[in-house]
Design a protein around this motif. Structure first.
Motif, PDB file in Angstrom:
ATOM      1  N   VAL A 104       0.742  -1.117  -0.198  1.00 14.40           N
ATOM      2  CA  VAL A 104       0.132  -0.096  -0.075  1.00 14.40           C
ATOM      3  C   VAL A 104       0.941   1.242  -0.017  1.00 14.40           C
ATOM      4  O   VAL A 104       1.868   1.337   1.076  1.00 14.40           O
ATOM      5  CB  VAL A 104      -0.980   0.054   1.310  1.00 14.40           C
ATOM      6  N   ALA A 105       0.359   2.286  -0.689  1.00 13.60           N
ATOM      7  CA  ALA A 105       1.237   3.548  -0.895  1.00 13.60           C
ATOM      8  C   ALA A 105       0.412   4.532  -0.143  1.00 13.60           C
ATOM      9  O   ALA A 105      -0.822   4.673  -0.421  1.00 13.60           O
ATOM     10  CB  ALA A 105       1.578   4.222  -2.173  1.00 13.60           C
ATOM     11  N   PHE A 106       0.893   5.506   0.612  1.00 12.25           N
ATOM     12  CA  PHE A 106       0.388   6.614   1.295  1.00 12.25           C
ATOM     13  C   PHE A 106       1.040   7.812   0.793  1.00 12.25           C
ATOM     14  O   PHE A 106       2.407   7.834   0.911  1.00 12.25           O
ATOM     15  CB  PHE A 106       0.198   6.309   2.671  1.00 12.25           C
ATOM     16  N   TRP A 107       0.218   8.753   0.339  1.00 11.35           N
ATOM     17  CA  TRP A 107       1.194  10.129  -0.052  1.00 11.35           C
ATOM     18  C   TRP A 107       0.143  11.260   0.294  1.00 11.35           C
ATOM     19  O   TRP A 107      -1.294  11.343   0.270  1.00 11.35           O
ATOM     20  CB  TRP A 107       1.475   9.850  -1.448  1.00 11.35           C
ATOM     21  N   GLY A 108       0.888  12.217   0.389  1.00 13.47           N
ATOM     22  CA  GLY A 108       0.156  13.739   0.416  1.00 13.47           C
ATOM     23  C   GLY A 108      -0.479  14.141   1.798  1.00 13.47           C
ATOM     24  O   GLY A 108      -1.124  15.031   1.862  1.00 13.47           O
ATOM     25  N   GLY A 109      -0.274  13.084   2.902  1.00 15.26           N
ATOM     26  CA  GLY A 109      -0.778  13.378   4.154  1.00 15.26           C
ATOM     27  C   GLY A 109       0.452  13.998   5.106  1.00 15.26           C
ATOM     28  O   GLY A 109       1.354  14.339   4.721  1.00 15.26           O
ATOM     29  N   ASP A 110       0.006  14.527   6.116  1.00 13.84           N
ATOM     30  CA  ASP A 110       0.739  15.073   7.204  1.00 13.84           C
ATOM     31  C   ASP A 110       1.289  14.268   8.238  1.00 13.84           C
ATOM     32  O   ASP A 110       2.077  14.799   8.928  1.00 13.84           O
ATOM     33  CB  ASP A 110      -0.295  16.107   7.670  1.00 13.84           C
ATOM     34  N   VAL A 111       0.598  12.904   8.301  1.00 15.88           N
ATOM     35  CA  VAL A 111       1.059  12.392   9.410  1.00 15.88           C
ATOM     36  C   VAL A 111       1.443  10.894   8.956  1.00 15.88           C
ATOM     37  O   VAL A 111       0.813  10.474   7.777  1.00 15.88           O
ATOM     38  CB  VAL A 111       0.124  12.088  10.561  1.00 15.88           C
ATOM     39  N   ALA A 120       6.936   2.549   6.688  1.00 12.75           N
ATOM     40  CA  ALA A 120       8.113   3.193   6.363  1.00 12.75           C
ATOM     41  C   ALA A 120       7.962   4.432   5.491  1.00 12.75           C
ATOM     42  O   ALA A 120       7.223   4.323   4.547  1.00 12.75           O
ATOM     43  CB  ALA A 120       9.502   2.653   6.279  1.00 12.75           C
ATOM     44  N   ALA A 121       8.756   5.437   5.826  1.00 13.62           N
ATOM     45  CA  ALA A 121       8.557   6.537   4.954  1.00 13.62           C
ATOM     46  C   ALA A 121       9.695   6.087   3.500  1.00 13.62           C
ATOM     47  O   ALA A 121      10.594   5.197   3.768  1.00 13.62           O
ATOM     48  CB  ALA A 121       9.612   7.804   5.466  1.00 13.62           C
ATOM     49  N   ASP A 122       8.855   6.354   2.404  1.00 16.38           N
ATOM     50  CA  ASP A 122       9.418   6.027   1.152  1.00 16.38           C
ATOM     51  C   ASP A 122      10.933   6.434   1.061  1.00 16.38           C
ATOM     52  O   ASP A 122      10.921   7.684   1.095  1.00 16.38           O
ATOM     53  CB  ASP A 122       8.556   6.462  -0.030  1.00 16.38           C
ATOM     54  N   PRO A 123      12.067   5.580   0.918  1.00 14.48           N
ATOM     55  CA  PRO A 123      13.420   5.914   0.986  1.00 14.48           C
ATOM     56  C   PRO A 123      13.747   6.610  -0.127  1.00 14.48           C
ATOM     57  O   PRO A 123      14.702   7.287  -0.175  1.00 14.48           O
ATOM     58  CB  PRO A 123      13.946   4.606   1.131  1.00 14.48           C
ATOM     59  N   ARG A 124      12.991   6.644  -1.126  1.00 13.97           N
ATOM     60  CA  ARG A 124      13.438   7.406  -2.469  1.00 13.97           C
ATOM     61  C   ARG A 124      13.400   9.004  -2.278  1.00 13.97           C
ATOM     62  O   ARG A 124      14.310   9.726  -2.743  1.00 13.97           O
ATOM     63  CB  ARG A 124      12.739   6.851  -3.567  1.00 13.97           C
ATOM     64  N   LEU A 125      12.171   9.454  -2.040  1.00 10.18           N
ATOM     65  CA  LEU A 125      12.055  10.935  -1.967  1.00 10.18           C
ATOM     66  C   LEU A 125      10.797  11.283  -0.895  1.00 10.18           C
ATOM     67  O   LEU A 125       9.825  10.409  -0.933  1.00 10.18           O
ATOM     68  CB  LEU A 125      11.431  11.003  -3.329  1.00 10.18           C
ATOM     69  N   PRO A 126      10.979  11.895  -0.111  1.00 12.07           N
ATOM     70  CA  PRO A 126      10.137  12.567   0.884  1.00 12.07           C
ATOM     71  C   PRO A 126       8.577  12.663   0.445  1.00 12.07           C
ATOM     72  O   PRO A 126       7.679  12.206   0.959  1.00 12.07           O
ATOM     73  CB  PRO A 126      10.716  13.794   1.633  1.00 12.07           C
ATOM     74  N   ALA A 127       8.561  13.308  -0.724  1.00 10.34           N
ATOM     75  CA  ALA A 127       7.291  13.524  -1.303  1.00 10.34           C
ATOM     76  C   ALA A 127       6.449  12.333  -1.727  1.00 10.34           C
ATOM     77  O   ALA A 127       5.283  12.528  -2.010  1.00 10.34           O
ATOM     78  CB  ALA A 127       7.294  14.428  -2.505  1.00 10.34           C
ATOM     79  N   LEU A 128       7.308  11.219  -1.746  1.00  9.81           N
ATOM     80  CA  LEU A 128       6.421  10.113  -2.179  1.00  9.81           C
ATOM     81  C   LEU A 128       5.514   9.590  -0.881  1.00  9.81           C
ATOM     82  O   LEU A 128       4.874   8.475  -1.019  1.00  9.81           O
ATOM     83  CB  LEU A 128       7.447   8.855  -2.716  1.00  9.81           C
ATOM     84  N   GLY A 129       5.889  10.120   0.440  1.00  9.10           N
ATOM     85  CA  GLY A 129       5.083   9.623   1.231  1.00  9.10           C
ATOM     86  C   GLY A 129       5.738   8.398   2.215  1.00  9.10           C
ATOM     87  O   GLY A 129       6.655   8.219   2.278  1.00  9.10           O
ATOM     88  N   TYR A 130       4.526   7.278   2.246  1.00  9.56           N
ATOM     89  CA  TYR A 130       4.998   6.159   3.052  1.00  9.56           C
ATOM     90  C   TYR A 130       4.753   5.146   2.312  1.00  9.56           C
ATOM     91  O   TYR A 130       3.762   4.972   1.407  1.00  9.56           O
ATOM     92  CB  TYR A 130       4.307   6.259   4.356  1.00  9.56           C
ATOM     93  N   ARG A 131       5.293   3.982   2.553  1.00  9.35           N
ATOM     94  CA  ARG A 131       5.061   2.605   2.002  1.00  9.35           C
ATOM     95  C   ARG A 131       4.663   1.688   2.930  1.00  9.35           C
ATOM     96  O   ARG A 131       5.319   1.697   4.222  1.00  9.35           O
ATOM     97  CB  ARG A 131       6.300   2.182   1.213  1.00  9.35           C
ATOM     98  N   ALA A 132       3.738   0.759   3.012  1.00 13.62           N
ATOM     99  CA  ALA A 132       3.446  -0.213   3.774  1.00 13.62           C
ATOM    100  C   ALA A 132       3.197  -1.825   3.230  1.00 13.62           C
ATOM    101  O   ALA A 132       2.852  -1.776   1.976  1.00 13.62           O
ATOM    102  CB  ALA A 132       1.985  -0.057   4.548  1.00 13.62           C
TER     103      ALA A 132
END
Length: 294
Positions: A104-111, A120-132
């Motif tokens: 699952v990808a999560f992006w564009g959120g504040d938390v 974990a935070a996507d290790p490629r780029l902060p703007a990609l958000g989180y990966r689960a």
């Protein structure tokens, strides 16, 4: 609080690698520094051919008892076969988790998303958000995130000019530098030897990378991936994935710079294009203090 989006990535599978020697085994095989994966929770990397070409790209996560790989679902079997060949006598287990796990990808959120599983935070780029990677059946109704589609996620990723193997470039054809893996944290130049390391290190230290992934914008909707990018009929490269008028292109920087300097129109399938370097790029156009065009 600004709501973000989440999407199930059904085109992704997962592979679990564990055992007493798993970290050392992986450290000697893939481009990722496994020590950083352990300390930060996630890493980006690839398994290369001996000639330095990308065979598989992936995200890798540290879990309580091993490492989870997030990679194209259609390549899971090939990845397991390749890793099994390298395993030899190492005390390592390798298992396909694609039926029991979902990516699952999560992006564009504040938390960060509050969800059970490996997150974990996507290790490629902060703007990609989180990966689960979470068990199939886990509720994805996470505060701060609204459901979206895979297409929405890939449009977001494309807009950030983050290439993905199998979508933006063919496996077995590209060097890591070609697809900006060095600037996206997918290569470690201090960890020592791994498969393909000698060639990749030579490209880094000699500054010989001339092909790069760049941001493409069309004056109208872009043609399909793989369409040649041309200037006055001469090839510059090819389109990767697209989302409307935005896309990722894999081009020869020196040829593109020459066309831009001469005012030669750049097109793909007849659509006029503009080309810009990714916002995260540490490389520059040839002749502007960047990589050699020799």
């Amino acid at each position: 609080m600004r709501n973000g989006s989440y999407a199930r990535l059904t085109d992704r599978g997962s592979v679990f690698i564990n055992g007493a020697e798993a970290e050392a085994f992986l450290q000697n095989i893939i481009t990722t520094d496994m020590g950083r994966v352990v300390s930060s929770g996630a890493g980006f990397g690839a398994l290369l051919s001996p000639q330095g070409k990308i065979l598989f790209d992936f995200l890798v996560f540290a879990s309580e008892d091993g490492f989870l790989f997030d990679l194209p679902r259609g390549l899971v079997d090939d990845f397991i076969k390749r890793m099994t060949l390298y395993r030899l006598r190492a005390k390592v287990g390798i298992a396909d988790r694609s039926e029991s796990d979902q990516v699952v990808a999560f992006w564009g959120g504040d938390v960060p998303p509050a969800i059970a599983g490996v997150v974990a935070a996507d290790p490629r780029l902060p703007a990609l958000g989180y990966r689960a990677i979470v068990p199939v059946g886990t509720s994805l109704a996470v505060p701060g995130y609204d459901e979206a589609t895979e297409a929405d996620y890939h449009a977001w990723r494309t807009g950030l000019t983050v290439p993905e193997g199998g979508r933006d470039f063919p496996f077995g054809d590209a060097f890591p530098h070609d697809v900006d893996m060095d600037d996206l944290g997918g290569l470690d130049f201090r960890k020592g030897c791994y498969v393909g390391q000698e060639i990749v290190s030579r490209m880094e230290h000699r500054g010989t990378a001339r092909r790069r992934a760049v941001a493409i914008a069309g004056e109208s909707a872009l043609p399909p991936p793989g369409t040649p990018i041309e200037a006055d009929g001469k090839p510059l490269g090819a389109l990767g994935g697209t989302a409307g008028q935005a896309g990722i292109g894999l081009i020869r920087l020196d040829r593109a710079k020459r066309a831009l300097d001469q005012g030669t129109p750049v097109t793909a399938g007849g659509v006029p294009l503009s080309i810009t370097l990714p916002a995260f790029a540490k490389f520059d156009w040839p002749g502007d203090g960047g990589e050699s065009d020799a």
